[in-house]
Scaffold this active site. Structure first.
Site, PDB file in Angstrom:
ATOM      1  N   PRO A 124     -24.865 -91.064-100.249  1.00  0.00           N
ATOM      2  CA  PRO A 124     -24.500 -92.093-101.235  1.00  0.00           C
ATOM      3  C   PRO A 124     -23.847 -93.289-100.548  1.00  0.00           C
ATOM      4  O   PRO A 124     -22.949 -93.128 -99.735  1.00  0.00           O
ATOM      5  CB  PRO A 124     -23.487 -91.377-102.135  1.00  0.00           C
ATOM      6  CG  PRO A 124     -23.590 -89.929-101.814  1.00  0.00           C
ATOM      7  CD  PRO A 124     -24.106 -89.831-100.418  1.00  0.00           C
ATOM      8  N   GLU A 125     -24.350 -94.480-100.860  1.00  0.00           N
ATOM      9  CA  GLU A 125     -23.773 -95.714-100.334  1.00  0.00           C
ATOM     10  C   GLU A 125     -23.115 -96.450-101.505  1.00  0.00           C
ATOM     11  O   GLU A 125     -23.053 -95.919-102.605  1.00  0.00           O
ATOM     12  CB  GLU A 125     -24.866 -96.561 -99.673  1.00  0.00           C
ATOM     13  CG  GLU A 125     -25.624 -95.810 -98.583  1.00  0.00           C
ATOM     14  CD  GLU A 125     -26.717 -96.647 -97.910  1.00  0.00           C
ATOM     15  OE1 GLU A 125     -26.579 -97.874 -97.857  1.00  0.00           O
ATOM     16  OE2 GLU A 125     -27.715 -96.055 -97.453  1.00  0.00           O
ATOM     17  N   LYS A 180     -17.117 -96.424 -99.739  1.00  0.00           N
ATOM     18  CA  LYS A 180     -17.878 -95.323-100.342  1.00  0.00           C
ATOM     19  C   LYS A 180     -16.952 -94.270-100.955  1.00  0.00           C
ATOM     20  O   LYS A 180     -17.389 -93.162-101.258  1.00  0.00           O
ATOM     21  CB  LYS A 180     -18.770 -94.663 -99.281  1.00  0.00           C
ATOM     22  CG  LYS A 180     -19.779 -95.616 -98.636  1.00  0.00           C
ATOM     23  CD  LYS A 180     -20.560 -94.897 -97.547  1.00  0.00           C
ATOM     24  CE  LYS A 180     -21.280 -95.874 -96.641  1.00  0.00           C
ATOM     25  NZ  LYS A 180     -21.858 -95.224 -95.457  1.00  0.00           N
ATOM     26  N   HIS A 201     -24.152 -75.387-105.220  1.00  0.00           N
ATOM     27  CA  HIS A 201     -23.266 -75.571-104.060  1.00  0.00           C
ATOM     28  C   HIS A 201     -21.916 -76.112-104.509  1.00  0.00           C
ATOM     29  O   HIS A 201     -21.413 -77.081-103.962  1.00  0.00           O
ATOM     30  CB  HIS A 201     -23.923 -76.488-103.036  1.00  0.00           C
ATOM     31  CG  HIS A 201     -25.290 -76.023-102.622  1.00  0.00           C
ATOM     32  ND1 HIS A 201     -25.480 -74.996-101.724  1.00  0.00           N
ATOM     33  CD2 HIS A 201     -26.526 -76.391-103.035  1.00  0.00           C
ATOM     34  CE1 HIS A 201     -26.784 -74.782-101.579  1.00  0.00           C
ATOM     35  NE2 HIS A 201     -27.440 -75.627-102.362  1.00  0.00           N
ATOM     36  N   ARG A 217     -24.106 -79.851 -97.743  1.00  0.00           N
ATOM     37  CA  ARG A 217     -23.762 -79.900 -96.327  1.00  0.00           C
ATOM     38  C   ARG A 217     -22.270 -79.703 -96.041  1.00  0.00           C
ATOM     39  O   ARG A 217     -21.884 -79.599 -94.877  1.00  0.00           O
ATOM     40  CB  ARG A 217     -24.231 -81.238 -95.732  1.00  0.00           C
ATOM     41  CG  ARG A 217     -25.741 -81.492 -95.847  1.00  0.00           C
ATOM     42  CD  ARG A 217     -26.543 -80.720 -94.814  1.00  0.00           C
ATOM     43  NE  ARG A 217     -26.176 -81.084 -93.451  1.00  0.00           N
ATOM     44  CZ  ARG A 217     -26.688 -82.100 -92.769  1.00  0.00           C
ATOM     45  NH1 ARG A 217     -27.600 -82.874 -93.322  1.00  0.00           N
ATOM     46  NH2 ARG A 217     -26.311 -82.344 -91.532  1.00  0.00           N
ATOM     47  N   ARG A 254     -18.828-109.080 -80.562  1.00  0.00           N
ATOM     48  CA  ARG A 254     -19.522-107.792 -80.513  1.00  0.00           C
ATOM     49  C   ARG A 254     -20.975-107.951 -80.055  1.00  0.00           C
ATOM     50  O   ARG A 254     -21.755-108.627 -80.685  1.00  0.00           O
ATOM     51  CB  ARG A 254     -19.458-107.125 -81.888  1.00  0.00           C
ATOM     52  CG  ARG A 254     -18.058-106.622 -82.207  1.00  0.00           C
ATOM     53  CD  ARG A 254     -18.011-106.044 -83.604  1.00  0.00           C
ATOM     54  NE  ARG A 254     -16.888-105.139 -83.776  1.00  0.00           N
ATOM     55  CZ  ARG A 254     -15.685-105.526 -84.214  1.00  0.00           C
ATOM     56  NH1 ARG A 254     -15.450-106.780 -84.511  1.00  0.00           N
ATOM     57  NH2 ARG A 254     -14.714-104.640 -84.342  1.00  0.00           N
ATOM     58  N   ARG A 308     -29.602 -92.916 -86.209  1.00  0.00           N
ATOM     59  CA  ARG A 308     -30.157 -93.143 -87.552  1.00  0.00           C
ATOM     60  C   ARG A 308     -31.488 -93.862 -87.444  1.00  0.00           C
ATOM     61  O   ARG A 308     -31.683 -94.696 -86.566  1.00  0.00           O
ATOM     62  CB  ARG A 308     -29.201 -94.002 -88.406  1.00  0.00           C
ATOM     63  CG  ARG A 308     -27.727 -93.626 -88.314  1.00  0.00           C
ATOM     64  CD  ARG A 308     -27.412 -92.304 -88.973  1.00  0.00           C
ATOM     65  NE  ARG A 308     -27.869 -92.244 -90.351  1.00  0.00           N
ATOM     66  CZ  ARG A 308     -27.183 -92.700 -91.396  1.00  0.00           C
ATOM     67  NH1 ARG A 308     -26.023 -93.259 -91.216  1.00  0.00           N
ATOM     68  NH2 ARG A 308     -27.673 -92.596 -92.623  1.00  0.00           N
TER      69      ARG A 308
END
Ligand SMILES: [Zn+2]
Length: 277
Positions: free
Chosen positions: A2-3, A54, A88, A107, A148, A255
């Site tokens: 979830p973002e 989040k 779960h 998870r 950066r 990712r």
């Protein structure tokens, strides 16, 4: 995972249901799901529920904050059946009217922190600008970006710079900006940074409008799916919707990154104007 849009959807749907309810107790069914758990006999009436990055933050009239991070696969399922469970279920929040909120997490990376309202929470304090706040400005990102050299994709995922973005939306934002995901962050000019800001806001707003993106685990509190997956342009796509070329896929910081080599190839190419794009 979830973002921001998924977490915001959960909050939008939970607030009319749980604000004003009395939270009797929170029980865990798997060790280390609850953090900082104190001996609290009564958690209190729910005052507010809001988002930071989040994180879901619930506050009560007993001056407590309950901070929920769903991480990879966490879900909140609301039910009016006190005895109901989920496959779960790691914890549940029980209300005095015998309804409850199930915290389900395959998870098991998700966590619930219970703390006094005035306690500083480090994971929240380090978060960067909220995309819908005035802090999220060209000047802010320019200052953060100029030192950066890391790829822009990785920097956009850094929660201490921008709070709330994850892999799916960062792929979509860079495609919308026509910026190559591996370009060194400090090579971006202010026009490109401006494009990142406007596309981030535009994409996140649309994703919230469609209740988030359901690709694997994310579900709304009533267990329905989001619908923004139908509007994704580059994430997990095989063909670029703009030029028709095959979509490239690389790994960045573990990712998957999806991008169009043709539309996002040249890091120094000026942004196309709306008329010729
Ligand atoms: Zn393309």
């Amino acid at each position: 995972m979830p973002e921001l849009p998924e977490v915001q959807t959960i909050i939008n749907e939970l607030s009319p249901i749980i604000i004003g309810k009395n939270l009797v107790k929170i029980e865990e069914f798997r060790e280390n799901t609850l953090i900082n758990q104190q001996k609290i006999s009564y958690l209190g009436q729910i005052n507010t529920i809001f988002r930071r990055g989040k994180y879901i933050i619930i506050t009560t009239d007993q001056k407590l904050q309950i901070i929920i991070h769903l991480r990879m696969t966490g879900k909140l399922i609301y039910t009016e059946n006190l005895t109901s469970s989920s496959s779960h279920m790691r914890a549940h929040l029980i209300f005095s009217d015998h309804s409850k909120l199930i915290f389900d997490d395959v998870r098991t990376f998700g966590q619930i922190t219970i703390a006094p309202l005035n306690q500083q929470i480090k994971s929240l304090d380090i978060l960067g600008a909220e995309p819908f706040s005035n802090d999220f400005s060209t000047e802010y990102l320019w200052q953060k970006f100029r030192k950066r050299k890391a790829p822009i994709k990785n920097i956009l995922l850094n929660q201490t710079i921008i709070a709330g973005l994850g892999n799916i939306y960062v792929n979509e934002i860079l495609f919308a900006c026509q910026i190559h995901p591996a370009v060194p962050t400090n090579s971006l000019n202010k026009k490109q940074i401006g494009a990142i800001i406007s596309n981030t806001i535009k994409i996140l707003k649309k994703a919230i409008k469609y209740n988030g993106t359901t690709i694997s685990d994310y579900k709304r509190v009533d267990n329905k799916s989001g619908k923004f997956q139908n509007f994704l342009k580059i994430y997990q796509k095989t063909e670029c919707p703009k030029c028709g070329n095959p979509v490239s896929r690389i790994k960045q910081a573990g990712r998957s990154t999806f991008f169009c080599y043709s539309c996002q190839n040249n890091p120094h190419k000026p942004l196309k104007s709306k008329n010729n794009g």
